[in-house]
Design an enzyme around this catalytic site. Structure first.
Site, short mmCIF file in Angstrom:
data_model
loop_
_atom_site.label_atom_id
_atom_site.label_comp_id
_atom_site.label_asym_id
_atom_site.label_seq_id
_atom_site.Cartn_x
_atom_site.Cartn_y
_atom_site.Cartn_z
N GLY A 208 0.68 -1.29 -0.02
CA GLY A 208 0.00 0.08 -0.08
C GLY A 208 0.77 1.27 -0.02
O GLY A 208 0.20 2.33 0.08
N ASP A 222 5.57 13.80 -6.81
CA ASP A 222 5.24 13.94 -5.41
C ASP A 222 6.46 14.76 -4.63
O ASP A 222 6.09 15.89 -3.98
CB ASP A 222 5.10 12.67 -4.34
N LYS A 226 6.59 18.78 -3.13
CA LYS A 226 6.92 19.38 -1.97
C LYS A 226 8.22 20.53 -1.94
O LYS A 226 8.35 21.40 -1.25
CB LYS A 226 7.45 18.30 -1.00
#
Lengths: 341, 341
Positions: A208, A222, A226
């Site tokens: 997961g 991702d 940031k």
């Protein structure tokens, strides 16, 4: 503190769990008494109660699918659309925990503007509005005497932003470099233990950590989001993804990892930001670098400063309670700054 | 912000240097305008000027020995004793940067009480009053609506206390364990590279890391003082040195260090505090422990928490500018909490 929660996915539920389980502790230690006056979701309904909703009952209802099972009480309203809810719910703080969209930041950006217009502080776990529109939000918040907080957008509840923006206030931060994506760090850690890229990715997906389409993580996007947030927060720089040099980990082979290890080094996906630019790229680090031993899904960041040299913070970078805690930390910080000592 | 500085040794001069060199930056970025209305030293004189003393001129005078060379100006007074100065100087904050005394905390403890009685916030780099009397100081400060801050007492300006007490507010900290003494970590690092204890100690003394009488460092007592401070700050526990189990590094041999290395481990002097007690002792750590790669005079601390798991902070633990910055960080934090957003 009257709170409106937008989004009841993993992160929103993490906050609700903490508020359910630590209510007495938060009241006693910090005089913190949250009242959730409203909650809004995309597909599971919307609730509003001026006297507050019960976190435990919200979680029970969500576990059953949607808010239909939330107990009927006098004063409860179920029919607001989100923008109406923001304008009429009487919250002091809006918490935005819907999914990140790094292209448009919507619909979260509209929610943020509506909340500031309604005189609410805003707290975000959603990276979109901060990565794309921090300046306009901060300016509007400043005019309203309100705060924009977003600890959960970088390293979840590991307080990288509070460290940089408050605890290190007074230092000049020359550079921030870190491991800001747990999925890729997990994959690289598994590869250092002998897996090839495909095996490691499959394991990350099984656990997961990685999505079925892992592009946002393994492509470096991702982490790049940031970097945009750090550029805005540390340097007041308005950058776009297209301004960054972004390389993911998809081209790293088992042979590359083995060669690094033979040289006493290791591969890490390093996000870097300076006053003049930002990047995301795999790098070989010597094992003496504090970032080198950060393994698995853990994140870390090193701030290079004028007065303090290097300061490194290591901690969880994702997770239900860990990101839920980031929201709580921001709520407590708002309370600290709104109260005199 | 009107400031009274007690002590003009290494740490006090570090603060003055920062205020001299970063005045414009601090004013622009943080609207911080410090006015040093008084300065007191044990042997180099005392100055008071209600319109403020010049940091550059103070440093120049100190470089020449004492305040005799500080330029005469209208309104300047040179004759106060310290307690009179505290009571009459009109400061909003007293900064206490005299030498630590872990037996009595004096004379700093009297200065702290006088400053609180005069309605001043207090900021300390001096460990004594916090290690021995935090509770009474905090209670008095609370009654006066004032703050007691002491970032510089643990890990210099590396913000371990702001991290634990503010950024991690809302988490329960089960345990803090760290490398809180740079001198012993420097010695152990040198021993890991082949020196024996006596050689490493001699080098630490030559570099100014260790005193001629190194007992406070190598015996673990400096780290133990920091354990007392963490016990008070994190757990509201009033402990004394005699409540702690304290073992230094003097019995660690080159053979011990070699044996640890052969097993893929390393020796670190670990200070530990839980709600039920504290200790300082050398420990063998696996190289996967974030504390294991902290080398030289660097410090580090790991907080084990309920919501966030382990959070580790690594940074400088001593130094003129590094501890001076701790004082600045506390002053900026006082300003943040005294101002509404």
């Amino acid at each position: 503190m009257k709170i409106l929660l937008i989004g009841a996915g993993t992160v929103g539920q993490g906050l609700l769990e903490i508020l359910r389980d630590k209510a007495a502790d938060l009241r006693e230690k910090y005089h913190f008494q949250p009242v959730i006056v409203g909650i809004a979701t995309r597909s599971r309904g919307t609730l509003h109660h001026p006297q507050g909703l019960d976190p435990a009952a919200l979680l029970t209802a969500l576990a059953q699918g949607d808010f239909t099972a939330y107990p009927e009480t006098s004063g409860l309203e179920r029919t607001h659309d989100v923008l109406t809810l923001i304008r009429t719910c009487g919250a002091e703080v809006m918490v935005e925990a819907t999914h990140t969209n790094l292209d448009t930041a919507q619909p979260a950006l509209d929610y943020c503007h509506a909340a500031l217009d309604a005189g609410q502080h805003i707290v975000l776990a959603n990276k979109g509005p901060i990565a794309l529109a921090y300046h306009e939000l901060r300016e509007k918040a400043g005019q309203m005497g309100k705060q924009v907080r977003f600890e959960g957008t970088v390293m979840a509840g590991t307080p990288s932003l509070m460290l940089a923006m408050e605890a290190l206030a007074g230092c000049t931060i020359h550079e921030a470099r870190g491991i800001l994506n747990g999925t890729t760090n997990y994959i690289l850690t598994q590869m250092a233990q002998g897996m090839d890229y495909a095996q490691a990715l499959a394991q990350a997906q099984a656990l997961g950590y990685a999505e079925a389409d892992p592009t946002a993580d393994v492509g470096g996007w991702d982490a790049a989001g940031k970097v945009l947030i750090l550029a805005a927060a540390l340097y007041n720089q308005k950058m776009r993804l297209s301004d960054l040099s972004v390389t993911g980990i998809t081209d790293i082979t088992a042979a590359d990892v083995a060669a690094a290890q033979a040289a006493g080094e290791c591969y890490k996906l390093i996000a870097k930001i300076t006053p003049t630019g930002g990047s995301v790229a795999p790098q070989r680090l010597p094992m003496t670098d504090p970032l080198a031993i950060v393994s698995g899904a853990t994140n870390a960041i090193t701030f290079n400063t004028d007065l303090m040299g290097d300061i490194t913070l290591v901690g969880a970078g994702a997770g239900r309670l860990q990101t839920g805690f980031a929201l709580l930390a921001d709520l407590l910080a708002i309370q600290r700054q709104d109260r005199k000592p």
